[in-house]
Design a protein around this motif. Sequence first.
Motif: not given
Length: 203
Positions: A146-151, A167-168, A180-192, A198-199
Amino acid sequence: MGAWIMQGLEESRGLGAERSSAQQRRLVFEHTIEGLFRISLRHRLSALAWQSLREAGLDLSRPLAPAYPYETWKRALEISVADLYPFLPREEAWRRMGRDVVDGMMRTVLGRAMVGVSRLLGPLRSLRRLNNTLRSADNYVESRLTELSPTSCEVWINEVMEQPSYYQGVLEACLTLAGGREIRTRLLSRDGRGARFHVEWEE
């Protein structure tokens, strides 16, 4: 004769079920194993870890099979994480293993071609191809973007082996390869068995 026909039908159903079961088996492909264990971790694992891998069904002294069961792959990763990163917090250890997997795969013949494409496409367009990238490693992991913005994007992955941070690490490594630079990943939820992340990154 009717009994023979019924027996044949039953046998056909049995064969069909076996074929269906075989098709549904979760498998990790040869080049994924090659990239991690013969390239990325080749000189990093201890003798005890190599022995544990053999006992788990992954004998790297022999020619690789075309594919390996999910259970063997998962156990091999657990052995490697414990051997390489015993003093790190569990989440960080698995994140690093995710990076190790991508690092190794990208140095295989197939992976080098994928790196060239990723660099041409850049981070966002590479993420749009993430499902294909993941499916090149095995036959069971799928993703949705799901694209939220260009970055920034949200990424859903259907199977994270109970280790979302793995997977992060995979996502971070893939985005780094794509520029990519200054990459940040965050777990939003577990689904089964899966998870949603969020990336975001800088161009």
